[in-house]
Design a protein around this motif. Structure first.
Motif, PDB file in Angstrom:
ATOM      1  N   THR A 161       6.492   3.738  -6.629  1.00  0.00           N
ATOM      2  CA  THR A 161       5.381   4.472  -6.030  1.00  0.00           C
ATOM      3  C   THR A 161       4.089   3.662  -6.071  1.00  0.00           C
ATOM      4  N   VAL A 162       3.832   3.013  -7.207  1.00  0.00           N
ATOM      5  CA  VAL A 162       2.629   2.179  -7.310  1.00  0.00           C
ATOM      6  C   VAL A 162       2.689   1.037  -6.295  1.00  0.00           C
ATOM      7  N   ALA A 163       3.855   0.402  -6.176  1.00  0.00           N
ATOM      8  CA  ALA A 163       3.993  -0.692  -5.207  1.00  0.00           C
ATOM      9  C   ALA A 163       3.756  -0.199  -3.788  1.00  0.00           C
ATOM     10  N   SER A 164       4.316   0.967  -3.442  1.00  0.00           N
ATOM     11  CA  SER A 164       4.114   1.517  -2.096  1.00  0.00           C
ATOM     12  C   SER A 164       2.652   1.859  -1.857  1.00  0.00           C
ATOM     13  N   THR A 165       1.989   2.410  -2.871  1.00  0.00           N
ATOM     14  CA  THR A 165       0.571   2.757  -2.722  1.00  0.00           C
ATOM     15  C   THR A 165      -0.283   1.514  -2.470  1.00  0.00           C
ATOM     16  N   LEU A 166      -0.030   0.469  -3.233  1.00  0.00           N
ATOM     17  CA  LEU A 166      -0.779  -0.776  -3.047  1.00  0.00           C
ATOM     18  C   LEU A 166      -0.528  -1.372  -1.660  1.00  0.00           C
ATOM     19  N   LEU A 167       0.711  -1.276  -1.188  1.00  0.00           N
ATOM     20  CA  LEU A 167       1.039  -1.805   0.133  1.00  0.00           C
ATOM     21  C   LEU A 167       0.358  -0.999   1.243  1.00  0.00           C
ATOM     22  N   LEU A 168       0.116   0.282   0.994  1.00  0.00           N
ATOM     23  CA  LEU A 168      -0.592   1.100   1.980  1.00  0.00           C
ATOM     24  C   LEU A 168      -2.060   0.702   2.111  1.00  0.00           C
ATOM     25  N   LEU A 169      -2.571  -0.051   1.157  1.00  0.00           N
ATOM     26  CA  LEU A 169      -3.967  -0.491   1.201  1.00  0.00           C
ATOM     27  C   LEU A 169      -4.131  -1.812   1.943  1.00  0.00           C
ATOM     28  N   LEU A 170      -3.027  -2.389   2.433  1.00  0.00           N
ATOM     29  CA  LEU A 170      -3.123  -3.642   3.187  1.00  0.00           C
ATOM     30  C   LEU A 170      -3.982  -3.447   4.450  1.00  0.00           C
ATOM     31  N   PRO A 171      -4.734  -4.468   4.849  1.00  0.00           N
ATOM     32  CA  PRO A 171      -5.602  -4.354   6.035  1.00  0.00           C
ATOM     33  C   PRO A 171      -4.815  -4.470   7.334  1.00  0.00           C
ATOM     34  N   LEU A 172      -3.895  -3.505   7.543  1.00  0.00           N
ATOM     35  CA  LEU A 172      -3.058  -3.489   8.735  1.00  0.00           C
ATOM     36  C   LEU A 172      -3.165  -2.125   9.401  1.00  0.00           C
ATOM     37  N   ASP A 173      -2.628  -2.000  10.604  1.00  0.00           N
ATOM     38  CA  ASP A 173      -2.669  -0.700  11.270  1.00  0.00           C
ATOM     39  C   ASP A 173      -1.775   0.288  10.527  1.00  0.00           C
ATOM     40  N   LEU A 174      -1.995   1.586  10.769  1.00  0.00           N
ATOM     41  CA  LEU A 174      -1.339   2.658  10.022  1.00  0.00           C
ATOM     42  C   LEU A 174       0.183   2.557  10.097  1.00  0.00           C
ATOM     43  N   GLU A 175       0.717   2.309  11.276  1.00  0.00           N
ATOM     44  CA  GLU A 175       2.170   2.273  11.442  1.00  0.00           C
ATOM     45  C   GLU A 175       2.795   1.117  10.667  1.00  0.00           C
ATOM     46  N   THR A 176       2.194  -0.078  10.752  1.00  0.00           N
ATOM     47  CA  THR A 176       2.769  -1.256  10.094  1.00  0.00           C
ATOM     48  C   THR A 176       2.766  -1.112   8.582  1.00  0.00           C
ATOM     49  N   ARG A 177       1.644  -0.696   8.018  1.00  0.00           N
ATOM     50  CA  ARG A 177       1.600  -0.593   6.554  1.00  0.00           C
ATOM     51  C   ARG A 177       2.446   0.573   6.044  1.00  0.00           C
ATOM     52  N   THR A 178       2.639   1.609   6.857  1.00  0.00           N
ATOM     53  CA  THR A 178       3.550   2.682   6.470  1.00  0.00           C
ATOM     54  C   THR A 178       4.971   2.160   6.339  1.00  0.00           C
ATOM     55  N   VAL A 179       5.422   1.369   7.314  1.00  0.00           N
ATOM     56  CA  VAL A 179       6.771   0.798   7.262  1.00  0.00           C
ATOM     57  C   VAL A 179       6.923  -0.130   6.066  1.00  0.00           C
ATOM     58  N   ILE A 180       5.963  -1.014   5.840  1.00  0.00           N
ATOM     59  CA  ILE A 180       6.049  -1.966   4.729  1.00  0.00           C
ATOM     60  C   ILE A 180       6.110  -1.229   3.396  1.00  0.00           C
ATOM     61  N   ALA A 181       5.272  -0.200   3.245  1.00  0.00           N
ATOM     62  CA  ALA A 181       5.238   0.545   1.984  1.00  0.00           C
ATOM     63  C   ALA A 181       6.555   1.258   1.723  1.00  0.00           C
ATOM     64  N   LEU A 182       7.120   1.890   2.749  1.00  0.00           N
ATOM     65  CA  LEU A 182       8.348   2.657   2.563  1.00  0.00           C
ATOM     66  C   LEU A 182       9.574   1.764   2.400  1.00  0.00           C
ATOM     67  N   LEU A 183       9.515   0.549   2.901  1.00  0.00           N
ATOM     68  CA  LEU A 183      10.661  -0.347   2.819  1.00  0.00           C
ATOM     69  C   LEU A 183      10.659  -1.187   1.546  1.00  0.00           C
ATOM     70  N   CYS A 184       9.503  -1.707   1.170  1.00  0.00           N
ATOM     71  CA  CYS A 184       9.432  -2.676   0.064  1.00  0.00           C
ATOM     72  C   CYS A 184       9.220  -2.015  -1.300  1.00  0.00           C
ATOM     73  N   GLY A 185       8.449  -0.937  -1.357  1.00  0.00           N
ATOM     74  CA  GLY A 185       8.185  -0.287  -2.638  1.00  0.00           C
ATOM     75  C   GLY A 185       9.446   0.131  -3.373  1.00  0.00           C
ATOM     76  N   PRO A 186      10.396   0.818  -2.707  1.00  0.00           N
ATOM     77  CA  PRO A 186      11.608   1.266  -3.406  1.00  0.00           C
ATOM     78  C   PRO A 186      12.450   0.132  -3.988  1.00  0.00           C
ATOM     79  N   LEU A 187      12.379  -1.054  -3.400  1.00  0.00           N
ATOM     80  CA  LEU A 187      13.188  -2.164  -3.919  1.00  0.00           C
ATOM     81  C   LEU A 187      12.819  -2.508  -5.357  1.00  0.00           C
TER      82      LEU A 187
END
Length: 427
Positions: A386-412
């Protein structure tokens, strides 16, 4: 003290009426819970459909945040289900139960009242940032709904531990059915946003209905488990922390989006709906089958890593089909089912489905960790994800891109921690 099937138990009449905490998880039990899960999922889709058709995307975003907030707090309460299942199931492998005992349903009632009071007391600090409309009604419904759901979760855990899968599924369906009834009435009479808020929490009284009509459920509710209240709460605390972290990624993700984005607007409503729809086919059944999974992994306590292979293969296979389907047909289904305002391209929906597969696999490894009583590893894995996904959501990217990155990489991150802990435990 009476010895039954090698287990000395207090309150053995309850065990006799409700079943015994022994015996494997059969295909029939999985089928019964699967059918209940399918019915519950359809009811959940129906509520979302009615809300999306009745509300503009910006209004649906407001509803989606409350839906996610309730999913977040009730997802945390699923820690009570996990601990109750493990305690009851593990009792089947104990030759004799001596010493103090715990009444899990009463403990769940205490936890529910305390959690509701904490929500109300702390609401001035966060309610304005989370709930845009009907703020204080939202706080009240969130608190009361959570209190009821704590009892709901504990009852599900007791029934799962006892192999009582028919009332387990009935409790699930009653919860989901009450929600869709209130949502349908809201749609027909034009109650608007407030009606859908009530629909979200309507299922929190399902446990009362089941206690009234089901002798088996009443017997399970009376059951005692080995160990004192403090012991049960220590295990449950880790499970609740991990379940809360998982709930942020699974049900509370709209709240996380709101917290990291600010004003969501119509685009946020589309993303929230897309995330919800792409993950539901995998995560709704897995969440509903937590009792089955934990009972299965307890039974396979000497081969938990190997026991992960089959369910992980099923999840991956179903997920692969879902990724292709979301990419090819998702945009059309979204537009046709919910209206022309809900536009999303196939690539986004396919990537969101891939993220759902990652969270589903994390759910599996977490269930194995709970069954092994690796509470600390379980909670650390989910919190880290969850912490990893939250940090990834703070990336300076558009909403859709950072949503995908957070949901894909955080759980790993969480999957890796769970597997390492299980490997060490097996050795």
């Amino acid at each position: 003290m009476v010895v039954r099937h090698g287990v000395a138990c207090a309150g053995c009449a309850a065990v006799t009426d409700a079943g015994t905490p022994t015996g494997p998880v059969t295909r029939g039990s999985v089928a019964r819970v699967g059918a209940a899960t399918a019915a519950s999922a359809l009811c959940g889709y129906a509520v979302l459909y009615l809300a999306a058709r009745d509300l503009e995307p910006s209004g649906f975003a407001v509803f989606g945040v409350f839906w996610g907030a309730f999913g977040l707090v009730t997802g945390a309460a699923f820690g009570l289900l996990q601990e109750a299942t493990r305690e009851v199931r593990s009792a089947g492998y104990i030759e004799a139960i001596e010493g103090p005992r715990t009444h899990p349903v009463r403990v769940a009632a205490m936890v529910g009242v305390g959690a509701a009071a904490l929500i109300v007391a702390s609401s001035p600090l966060w309610a304005a940032q989370v709930f845009v409309e009907a703020r204080w009604l939202s706080v009240a419904l969130l608190a009361v709904g959570l209190a009821g759901f704590c009892l709901h979760a504990a009852l599900l855990g007791m029934l799962a531990g006892l192999n009582r899968w028919t009332p387990y599924g009935s409790l699930m369906v009653t919860d989901a059915g009450l929600r869709v009834i209130v949502a349908a009435v809201t749609f027909m009479v034009g109650w608007g946003l407030v009606g859908y808020l009530w629909a979200t929490v309507a299922g929190a009284v399902a446990w009362l209905i089941m206690l009234a009509v089901s002798p088996t459920t009443r017997a399970a509710a009376r059951l005692l488990t080995p160990g004192g209240t403090a012991t049960f709460l220590r295990g449950a605390a880790h499970s609740i922390a991990a379940a809360g972290a998982s709930a942020i990624l699974v049900m509370g993700f709209p709240v996380l989006l709101k917290a990291t984005t600010g004003e969501l607007g119509a685009a946020g409503g589309v993303v929230i709906l897309a995330v919800t729809l792409t993950r539901a086919p995998l995560l709704v059944p897995l969440t509903a089958m937590q009792g089955n999974l934990i009972a299965h992994f307890v039974d396979q306590r000497t081969e938990r890593l190997r026991a992960l292979v089959a369910p992980a293969g099923v999840v991956t296979g179903v997920g692969a089909v879902g990724v292709v389907g979301a990419g090819l047909f998702g945009p059309w289904l979204l537009r046709t089912g919910f209206g022309p305002e809900y536009l999303a391209d196939g690539a986004l929906l396919a990537w969101l489905t891939t993220g759902a597969v990652a969270i589903a696999l994390l759910t599996l490894t977490g269930a194995a960790a709970v069954a092994a009583a690796l509470h600390r590893a379980y909670s650390v894995g989910w919190v880290s994800a969850t912490v990893a996904s939250t940090l990834l959501l703070l990336l300076p990217l558009d909403l859709e891109t950072r949503t995908v990155i957070a949901l894909l990489c955080g759980p790993l991150v969480g999957i890796a921690m769970h597997l390492v802990a299980l490997a060490k435990s097996t050795r």
